[in-house]
Design an enzyme around this catalytic site. Structure first.
Site, PDB file in Angstrom:
ATOM      1  N   CYS A 151      17.694  20.457  -5.343  1.00  0.00           N
ATOM      2  CA  CYS A 151      16.650  21.408  -5.752  1.00  0.00           C
ATOM      3  C   CYS A 151      16.952  22.779  -5.163  1.00  0.00           C
ATOM      4  O   CYS A 151      16.107  23.392  -4.494  1.00  0.00           O
ATOM      5  CB  CYS A 151      15.277  20.911  -5.305  1.00  0.00           C
ATOM      6  SG  CYS A 151      14.751  19.366  -6.082  1.00  0.00           S
ATOM      7  N   ALA A 152      18.155  23.264  -5.402  1.00  0.00           N
ATOM      8  CA  ALA A 152      18.595  24.534  -4.819  1.00  0.00           C
ATOM      9  C   ALA A 152      17.955  25.719  -5.527  1.00  0.00           C
ATOM     10  O   ALA A 152      17.590  25.653  -6.706  1.00  0.00           O
ATOM     11  CB  ALA A 152      20.118  24.650  -4.909  1.00  0.00           C
ATOM     12  N   LEU A 186      23.958  20.640  -4.791  1.00  0.00           N
ATOM     13  CA  LEU A 186      23.732  20.239  -3.406  1.00  0.00           C
ATOM     14  C   LEU A 186      24.454  21.180  -2.455  1.00  0.00           C
ATOM     15  O   LEU A 186      25.231  22.041  -2.866  1.00  0.00           O
ATOM     16  CB  LEU A 186      24.244  18.806  -3.202  1.00  0.00           C
ATOM     17  CG  LEU A 186      23.593  17.731  -4.077  1.00  0.00           C
ATOM     18  CD1 LEU A 186      24.340  16.412  -3.946  1.00  0.00           C
ATOM     19  CD2 LEU A 186      22.129  17.556  -3.711  1.00  0.00           C
ATOM     20  N   HIS A 229      29.291  18.051  -2.110  1.00  0.00           N
ATOM     21  CA  HIS A 229      29.820  18.145  -3.466  1.00  0.00           C
ATOM     22  C   HIS A 229      30.798  17.028  -3.793  1.00  0.00           C
ATOM     23  O   HIS A 229      30.689  16.365  -4.840  1.00  0.00           O
ATOM     24  CB  HIS A 229      30.499  19.502  -3.675  1.00  0.00           C
ATOM     25  CG  HIS A 229      29.542  20.635  -3.783  1.00  0.00           C
ATOM     26  ND1 HIS A 229      29.946  21.936  -4.009  1.00  0.00           N
ATOM     27  CD2 HIS A 229      28.192  20.684  -3.698  1.00  0.00           C
ATOM     28  CE1 HIS A 229      28.888  22.728  -4.057  1.00  0.00           C
ATOM     29  NE2 HIS A 229      27.820  21.991  -3.856  1.00  0.00           N
ATOM     30  N   LYS A 272      30.149  25.784  -7.244  1.00  0.00           N
ATOM     31  CA  LYS A 272      31.269  26.141  -6.381  1.00  0.00           C
ATOM     32  C   LYS A 272      30.810  26.194  -4.926  1.00  0.00           C
ATOM     33  O   LYS A 272      29.607  26.410  -4.670  1.00  0.00           O
ATOM     34  CB  LYS A 272      31.889  27.482  -6.831  1.00  0.00           C
ATOM     35  CG  LYS A 272      30.941  28.699  -6.715  1.00  0.00           C
ATOM     36  CD  LYS A 272      30.881  29.264  -5.314  1.00  0.00           C
ATOM     37  CE  LYS A 272      29.894  30.357  -5.151  1.00  0.00           C
ATOM     38  NZ  LYS A 272      29.680  30.731  -3.724  1.00  0.00           N
ATOM     39  N   ASP A 332      32.109  31.668   0.254  1.00  0.00           N
ATOM     40  CA  ASP A 332      31.134  32.055  -0.766  1.00  0.00           C
ATOM     41  C   ASP A 332      31.767  32.877  -1.886  1.00  0.00           C
ATOM     42  O   ASP A 332      31.449  32.685  -3.064  1.00  0.00           O
ATOM     43  CB  ASP A 332      30.003  32.847  -0.112  1.00  0.00           C
ATOM     44  CG  ASP A 332      28.625  32.368  -0.556  1.00  0.00           C
ATOM     45  OD1 ASP A 332      28.488  31.172  -0.866  1.00  0.00           O
ATOM     46  OD2 ASP A 332      27.694  33.178  -0.577  1.00  0.00           O
TER      47      ASP A 332
END
Length: 337
Positions: free
Chosen positions: A11-12, A74, A79, A97, A179
């Site tokens: 639930c990002a 997630l 991942h 990613k 990132d």
């Protein structure tokens, strides 16, 4: 073919702009189920977005026969595990990613993908836009003479003094290079390839938990072409690629904008002799709409998927650059790759 039903793991916060909003433009796709380790959280998302099913475990969602493919949103360190488990459950995978944290994880995922025969796509949404193909043609055709250098900056100010975010934990893929570096490496891979003659990288790793809050990297190619990156959580917000050719400077500015909604991307070409500026503007697009439409076409068999080997090549270069930077903390002699 009927509407494809998506199962979401996690639930990002990114789901609003990466999935729920883009799906409003794609009538043939819809979220059928969402899972969280905390069922009330999944139920809250389901209520807000009209999702038919909410599960309190990821296993329950993977066992749902009505789910056609899984979207993994997630934390980075999860991942690989859940992409593999989704494939073992017979579900194609679109995973945020970075696809994994290292090449060891990715090799396991590649083995699982090969065994299942199902598609896996890393969610590097910028690759699903024609501006990259246009830049590649400029380079390949020597449209403005020989390419001399590529300078990229990807920076978004970010602070996490209480270490509440994964970006502050090295073991969870924290830091600016995890990132943003994947976007730089994907761009170079598409335009120049990822077989440089040498490379270098540095950071003071002064962010929370010893993360890199600013990271600098460079790849050296044949014909003395140099590609440089500055990735940062400290510098002003910028997403820009600048390519210097013999006769022109080509800039793609604010290229992240199309990840925030439906926006126009423009390539700016300035003649080095006359100063004249030409602008190549693309119709407004949304990277995430394009990405979801692409993966749907892959599932339909009308498009070839992006080979997972490309993710491996990027991750191998990522590891190499990160190791170089870590090997030369302040006070250590300059190392080069």
């Amino acid at each position: 073919m009927g509407k494809k039903r998506i199962g979401v793991l996690g639930c990002a916060h990114i789901l609003d702009r990466a999935l729920f909003t883009p799906l409003k433009s794609l009538e043939h796709l819809g979220v059928h189920a969402i899972a969280s380790r905390t069922k009330p959280k999944a139920e809250s998302y389901a209520d807000k977005h009209g999702i038919p099913h909410a599960f309190g475990s990821y296993e329950e969602l993977l066992a749902c026969e009505e789910v056609d493919f899984v979207y993994i949103a997630l934390s980075n360190e999860l991942h690989a595990e859940w992409a593999i488990r989704a494939l073992q459950a017979g579900k194609p995978v679109l995973v945020e990613k970075p696809i994994c944290l290292n090449t060891e994880e990715l090799r396991r995922l590649m083995d699982a993908q090969a065994a299942s025969g199902l598609p896996v796509l890393e969610g590097l949404m910028v690759q699903h836009h024609p501006w990259q193909s246009k830049i590649k043609r400029m380079v390949g055709e020597n449209a403005y003479g020989r390419l001399l250098q590529v300078r990229s900056q990807i920076s978004v100010p970010f602070q996490d003094p209480e270490r509440q975010n994964y970006r502050s934990f090295p073991e969870r893929g924290g830091g600016a290079f995890y990132d943003f570096g994947c976007y730089w490496l994907q761009f170079l891979q598409a335009v120049l390839g990822l077989e440089p003659l040498g490379c270098d990288a540095e950071s003071d790793f002064a962010g929370p938990g010893g993360c890199d809050w600013t990271f600098r990297a460079a790849l050296e190619y044949a014909d003395e072409v140099r590609a440089e990156l500055v990735a940062s959580f400290e510098l002003p917000g910028i997403s820009r690629h600048t390519l210097e050719f013999e006769r022109a400077v080509v800039t793609v500015d604010d290229f992240f904008r199309a990840s925030m909604g439906t926006y126009r991307i423009t390539i700016r070409i300035q003649d080095k002799q006359t100063g004249a500026v030409e602008k190549l503007a693309f119709e407004p697009q949304n990277y995430f709409v394009n990405q979801l439409a692409f993966f749907s076409d892959v599932l339909d068999g009308t498009k070839d998927n992006v080979p997972i080997a490309q993710s491996y090549e990027r991750m191998a270069m990522h590891e190499r650059l990160l190791a170089l930077a870590r090997a030369k903390r302040p006070g250590n002699p300059l190392a080069s790759g």
